[in-house]
Motif scaffolding. Structure first.
Motif, short mmCIF file in Angstrom:
data_model
loop_
_atom_site.label_atom_id
_atom_site.label_comp_id
_atom_site.label_asym_id
_atom_site.label_seq_id
_atom_site.Cartn_x
_atom_site.Cartn_y
_atom_site.Cartn_z
N THR A 111 0.82 -1.21 0.00
CA THR A 111 0.00 0.00 0.00
C THR A 111 0.86 1.26 0.00
N ILE A 112 1.89 1.26 0.83
CA ILE A 112 2.79 2.42 0.90
C ILE A 112 3.41 2.70 -0.46
N MET A 113 3.92 1.66 -1.10
CA MET A 113 4.61 1.86 -2.37
C MET A 113 3.63 2.23 -3.49
N ALA A 114 2.42 1.68 -3.45
CA ALA A 114 1.44 2.00 -4.49
C ALA A 114 0.94 3.43 -4.37
N ASP A 115 0.74 3.89 -3.14
CA ASP A 115 0.14 5.21 -2.93
C ASP A 115 1.16 6.33 -2.77
N PHE A 116 2.39 5.97 -2.33
CA PHE A 116 3.33 7.02 -1.91
C PHE A 116 4.78 6.64 -2.21
N GLY A 117 4.97 5.65 -3.09
CA GLY A 117 6.30 5.08 -3.28
C GLY A 117 7.34 6.06 -3.78
N GLU A 118 7.04 6.82 -4.80
CA GLU A 118 8.02 7.75 -5.35
C GLU A 118 8.39 8.83 -4.34
N GLU A 119 7.38 9.35 -3.66
CA GLU A 119 7.63 10.38 -2.65
C GLU A 119 8.46 9.82 -1.50
N LYS A 136 4.97 -1.17 10.24
CA LYS A 136 4.51 -1.73 11.52
C LYS A 136 3.49 -0.80 12.18
N ILE A 137 3.75 0.51 12.07
CA ILE A 137 2.78 1.49 12.60
C ILE A 137 1.45 1.36 11.87
N LEU A 138 1.51 1.24 10.54
CA LEU A 138 0.29 1.09 9.77
C LEU A 138 -0.45 -0.19 10.14
N TRP A 139 0.29 -1.24 10.42
CA TRP A 139 -0.34 -2.51 10.82
C TRP A 139 -1.12 -2.32 12.12
N ILE A 140 -0.54 -1.60 13.09
CA ILE A 140 -1.25 -1.35 14.34
C ILE A 140 -2.48 -0.48 14.09
N GLN A 141 -2.33 0.55 13.27
CA GLN A 141 -3.48 1.40 12.95
C GLN A 141 -4.64 0.58 12.40
N ALA A 177 16.66 7.03 10.53
CA ALA A 177 16.66 6.81 9.08
C ALA A 177 16.02 5.47 8.72
N GLY A 178 16.05 4.52 9.65
CA GLY A 178 15.47 3.21 9.39
C GLY A 178 14.00 3.09 9.72
N THR A 179 13.37 4.21 10.09
CA THR A 179 11.93 4.18 10.38
C THR A 179 11.08 4.43 9.15
N LEU A 180 11.66 4.98 8.08
CA LEU A 180 10.95 5.47 6.89
C LEU A 180 10.11 6.71 7.20
N MET A 181 10.49 7.44 8.26
CA MET A 181 9.78 8.68 8.58
C MET A 181 10.73 9.88 8.62
N LEU A 182 12.01 9.63 8.38
CA LEU A 182 13.01 10.71 8.44
C LEU A 182 13.31 11.24 7.05
N GLN A 196 0.75 11.86 5.44
CA GLN A 196 0.22 10.84 4.54
C GLN A 196 -0.33 9.65 5.32
N PHE A 197 0.31 9.32 6.43
CA PHE A 197 -0.07 8.11 7.16
C PHE A 197 -0.64 8.41 8.55
N ALA A 198 -1.11 9.64 8.76
CA ALA A 198 -1.85 10.03 9.96
C ALA A 198 -1.09 9.71 11.24
N ILE A 199 0.18 10.11 11.28
CA ILE A 199 1.02 9.92 12.47
C ILE A 199 1.33 11.30 13.05
N PRO A 200 0.80 11.63 14.22
CA PRO A 200 1.09 12.95 14.82
C PRO A 200 2.59 13.12 15.07
N SER A 201 3.11 14.26 14.72
CA SER A 201 4.56 14.49 14.84
C SER A 201 5.02 14.47 16.29
N ASN A 202 4.10 14.84 17.24
CA ASN A 202 4.52 14.87 18.64
C ASN A 202 4.61 13.48 19.26
#
Length: 497
Positions: A111-119, A136-141, A177-182, A196-202
């Motif tokens: 899903t990540i790669m289909a919707d947001f892969g290039e970005e 893993k975060i998306l799996w919990i969501q 860097a290994g989280t895919l959020m940096l 994109q993935f509804a993760i609050p920055s705080n």
């Protein structure tokens, strides 16, 4: 003389390495903890086990090192990458950590790669794979929405241990860097990814350099273990970054090959980021404003262990590999591909499987053993070749660590296949040494990690390339590269059954 403590929080154990200002190892301790497998493909761990293990390490060092409490000055960490720890608003652990080797998130990665892969690739320099934290975060969501509603803090393993020691929450750039959020280039959490993935920055901790101070050891812990002075705590780094630091990989001319269960070919990158387009992992280094790239062979040492256990269980590794030096490169036209659990680099393919190609009646057990070693080394050369062709690298030497550094014939094979001088560490202490070096640098014992490396890291000769063997392997390697494409369709057909 003052001491630093490097804590390496691995997948199966916490290892503590106590080192003085001259780089001398004063003491070490290890405490194991269990893995939890609640379902097929799931891999979890109770974060409280890491805290218990840390207490055991402290207790052991307090017992075995007479002046531990008087001389401990700094602590830093190496940590298993990607594994997800979630806390509530009271900083309580909400569930078992989902580890880096958990593979439940294939759907989320797709899903990540289909919707947001290039970005994602442009921002994080990596593609979504099951090991990373974001899926893993998306799996919990998606699968534990009630629990997700309670999440207020997201950490990685070493950072949770650091929080317990200091009461503060931080994450260094190499692990982030290994989280895919940096945003790897900008060194900040990517608002585009988080939105994109509804993760609050705080929910995410403050970012910091690996040798940056995150706090001091909490007074109750200091008192418990007889520590009589302020002990500074430093952020530390991802295990691969710390392993590279501990191996002295601090220049673009030096590479590292690490052969354990999996295999890694790693290279230092300077400020000019190469464009690997997801073909290699690219992460921030533990060295300020620097990076490292790496390729992964999923079953490196595992291929050799599997082969021995299946076909030569009654032999030691030394007995199995005796005589491989008498067989010419190529094992008399026998090739092995180490894809026995799928592959990562350069083929991100969970369905591909390993193969022996070219079997005939002249081949003995020793031929097969040599072919397995050659196949493992060829698979790691795939990563070296990407670095050379895409980034124009030339390796003056390669540091070999792990199982591949223990056999002289395998070291010679690496020199011949990589066409580079191979050196080994005089004392191989792994990521814990890199963590200790970060603490030593953070304390100001050394001007930088390069100066620290000159004191803490030393090498012994490994092997030099044999020109005749180099020429033979240069002809064999393109043939090896054809095996993936020739067997891919067959492996997929098996999966369709």
């Amino acid at each position: 003389m003052a001491y630093v403590l490097g804590l390496d929080l691995g997948t199966s154990a916490l290892k503590g390495l106590l080192i003085d200002e001259k780089g001398t190892i004063i003491g070490s301790a290890t405490a194991d903890y269990p893995l939890i497998h609640p379902a097929s493909g799931y891999s979890e761990q109770d974060p409280n086990e890491w805290l218990k293990a840390c207490e055991q390490v402290f207790e052991s060092l307090q017992t075995t090192v007479a002046d531990f409490g008087e001389q401990l000055a700094g602590i830093s960490f190496s940590g298993q990458m990607h594994s997800l720890v979630v806390l509530d608003e009271e900083q309580r652990v909400l569930r078992n950590a989902i580890l880096w080797n958990d593979v439940r998130t294939t759907t989320q990665c797709e899903t990540i790669m289909a919707d947001f892969g290039e970005e994602l690739l442009a921002i994080t320099k990596n593609i979504a794979l099951e090991g990373f934290t974001l899926p893993k975060i998306l799996w919990i969501q998606e699968n534990e929405p009630e629990l997700w509603g309670k999440v207020r803090h997201i950490l990685l393993p070493k950072d949770y241990l650091g929080y317990w020691l200091t009461g503060t929450m931080h994450m260094d750039y190499s692990d982030a860097a290994g989280t895919l959020m940096l945003d790897v280039a900008e060194k900040q959490w990517s608002q585009a990814v988080l939105e994109q993935f509804a993760i609050p920055s705080n929910y995410l901790p403050k970012l910091i350099d690996s040798s940056g101070q995150t706090g001091i050891l909490q007074p109750n812990l200091a008192e418990k273990y007889g520590i009589q002075q302020e002990v500074k705590i430093f952020a530390g780094g991802a295990d691969n970054a710390c392993a590279a630091i501990g191996a002295g990989i601090l220049s673009v001319e030096t590479g590292m090959v690490s052969i354990g269960t999996s295999g890694v070919f790693l290279s230092y990158e300077d400020q000019q980021l190469p464009t690997y387009q997801g073909k290699l992992h690219l992460f921030n280094h533990g060295i300020k404003d620097r990076y490292y790239s790496m390729g992964v062979t999923l079953a490196a040492g595992h291929s050799l262990s599997w082969f021995k256990d299946t076909f030569a269980a009654d032999l030691s590794f030394e007995e199995l590999l005796a005589g491989i030096d008498a067989i010419e490169p190529g094992a008399e036209r026998l090739l092995f591909t180490p894809y026995i659990v799928g592959e990562r680099t350069p083929h991100v393919d969970s369905q591909i499987r390993g193969s022996f190609i070219g079997i005939d009646t002249n081949h003995t057990l020793t031929h097969f053993a040599k072919a397995v070693l050659e196949g493992i080394t060829f698979s790691l050369k795939d990563s070296q070749q990407l670095m050379e062709t895409i980034a124009g690298k030339t390796f003056e030497k390669i540091v070999s660590v792990g199982g591949g550094a223990k056999n002289p014939d395998w070291l010679q094979m690496q020199a011949d296949i990589f066409n580079s001088e191979i050196v080994c560490l005089t004392a191989e202490e792994g990521p814990g040494l890199g963590a200790a070096m970060l603490a030593a640098t953070g304390l100001g014992w050394f001007e930088d990690l390069q100066a620290c490396s000159e004191t803490f890291v030393s090498y012994r000769p490994g092997a030099l390339p044999n020109p005749q063997n180099v020429e033979k392997y240069q002809k064999l390697y393109p043939i090896y590269q054809k095996v993936y494409g020739a067997t891919k369709v067959i492996s997929e057909a098996f999966c369709d059954e």
